[in-house]
Scaffold this motif. Structure first.
Motif: not given
Lengths: 261, 218
Positions: B18-25, B77-85, B160-164
């Motif tokens: 959930t925290l990861e989700h909040i961070t992403l959004a 760079w962007i594609g290297a990490r799911g989170g960034r992407l 789906a792209i490993g961003a959590g």
């Protein structure tokens, strides 16, 4: 009796505002045609005319909300094109119908607007705002209200106070009292006249109401279709035999006869 | 094991995701605001750009989210990490509501008020900060609200792209054909979206009503 320079007795007062063959056209339409007009310091000129006659255009040429497409408009001897528009506008008070107040500002902040952007000290702004409130006949407990919590007459008074805040030598009013009920309107007109007799500012007042014009004006300029057609001292205006002036006088002459008489 | 038992047994992971989700959004919406609001302001000043900018934001909105993730994957760079992407993709989706609402909010300010301000001698910058933005703030926050809710919803796909994020449970549940696991992702994500909508809605109403107090003249 047609457009010519003022027939007021020659006085030593300088011209505060001068229109020299000023025209304004937009989208192929000429809203103002070849205006020749000079307004002396301390004079109250009323621009009278119907909607679309060019009155508001004339007003906006003075504070450079518009620039003439030909000819010149000079304020204090300097063309408006040469003025820094911000400096020019801060030396000219502007009042529109219903006050044009900022809805998200209290009365206090609305009145203190120009002093604040001119970086006056807070104490000076506060005392100026209170002085102005008294000048326009409002109570101090209105200071914290928002415009939508005021009556139309109160809003209009605040609008006048805001325009006077930084003590500008010139005041422009565009149908300023047009949205008021007749009784409030009559009160505020009389108060404005008394105020003007004390302040002696250069005032250009736009209206389509002949009664208002006669009450407030030193001089009346009648406009029609973008042209200045009659320019007379107020006292002579009421005697003029010009057909358009007569038409105005007749329209405003008396109360209508009631049906039964 | 029912849904509640699953949540209880895995509460630490639910919390982390959930925290990861909040961070992403959250980061995505912040990024979208930092770009979208100035862009919305820009097109009120330079009207000839408005069609291109609004059109561009509109087109981005029509790209399916999985496809957008796919497009961005090869970007260095962007594609290297799911989170960034994921953050970049979510921010791109947030652009349209922010640009459009900022633009509409400023355009919607009463022209007589703006002209009065100009006639008083306010500079363009003063007019923007003291008149246009405050009066448009309710509409702008409405845009932030839409962008946030959309972002919370779309962030589930980021797994789906490993961003959590809570999408992890959803995808895992789908693979395991286990509804409990799917719900462990879907229910908290839905609650997050509703909560964000409620909180931002309150701010929006407060800003919108700031000058429209219901008290009449006393």
């Amino acid at each position: 009796m047609t457009a010519s320079s003022s027939s007021l007795p020659a006085s030593s007062a300088k011209a505060a505002i001068e229109f020299d063959h000023a025209s304004f056209r937009i989208h192929e339409r000429e809203l103002l045609h070849d205006l020749q007009l000079s307004i002396k310091e301390g004079e109250t000129l009323v621009l009278l005319g119907r909607s679309g006659s060019g009155k508001t255009t004339t007003l906006k040429l003075i504070n450079r909300l518009l620039l003439p497409t030909s000819g010149d408009v000079c304020v204090n001897g300097k063309r408006t094109t040469e003025w820094d528009p911000i400096r020019l506008r801060r030396s000219i008070g502007y009042v529109i119908q219903d006050g044009g107040l900022f809805p998200h500002y209290t009365v206090e902040r609305n009145i203190g607007l120009v002093p604040r952007i001119e970086n006056w000290e807070k104490a000076r702004i506060d005392s100026r705002v209170r002085d102005l409130l008294g000048m326009v006949g409002l109570d101090e407990d209105l200071l914290t209200r928002y415009p939508n919590q005021l009556s139309g007459g109160q809003r209009q008074r605040v609008g006048v106070a805001r325009a006077l805040a930084a003590d500008p030598p010139i005041l422009l009013l565009d149908e300023a009292f047009g949205a008021l009920d007749p009784i409030t309107r009559s009160e505020i007109q009389k108060e404005f006249r008394a105020l003007q007799q004390r302040m002696r500012k250069t005032v250009i007042f736009v209206t389509h109401d002949l009664r208002e014009a006669l009450l407030l004006a030193d001089r009346i300029a009648l406009m029609e279709n973008g042209r200045l057609v009659v320019d007379l001292p107020a006292t002579e205006f009421s005697r003029s035999e010009d057909p358009l002036v007569r038409a105005y006088r007749e329209a405003f002459s008396t109360l209508p006869e009631t049906k039964r008489s | 094991m029912n849904f509640f038992q699953f949540i209880r047994a895995n509460h630490q992971q639910v919390l982390d995701l959930t925290l990861e989700h909040i961070t992403l959004a959250g980061v995505a919406t912040l990024l979208a605001s930092l770009v979208g609001i100035p862009l919305g302001i820009l097109i009120t000043r330079v009207p000839r750009l408005s069609k291109a900018v609004l059109g561009g934001a509109n087109i981005i909105q029509t790209i399916p989210s999985l496809a957008l993730f796919g497009f961005l994957l090869p970007v260095p760079w962007i594609g290297a990490r799911g989170g960034r992407l994921a953050i970049l993709a979510l921010a791109l989706y947030g652009l349209l509501p922010l640009v459009r609402n900022t633009y509409a909010g400023i355009q919607g300010v009463d022209p007589a008020i703006v002209e009065a301000g100009r006639a008083m001698g306010l500079t363009d910058r003063q007019l923007l900060w003291q008149v246009e933005l405050p009066l448009a703030s309710g509409v702008i926050v409405a845009g932030v609200r839409i962008a946030t809710v959309v972002s919370i919803g779309l962030a589930t796909i980021a797994a789906a792209i490993g961003a959590g994020g809570l999408g992890e449970f959803i995808f895992r549940g789908l693979a395991m054909v286990n509804n409990q696991v799917i719900l462990a992702g879907a229910v908290p994500a839905a609650l997050l979206a509703l909560l964000a909508d409620f909180l931002l809605g309150r701010i929006e109403r407060r800003l919108g009503n700031m000058h429209l107090s219901t008290q009449g003249p006393h």
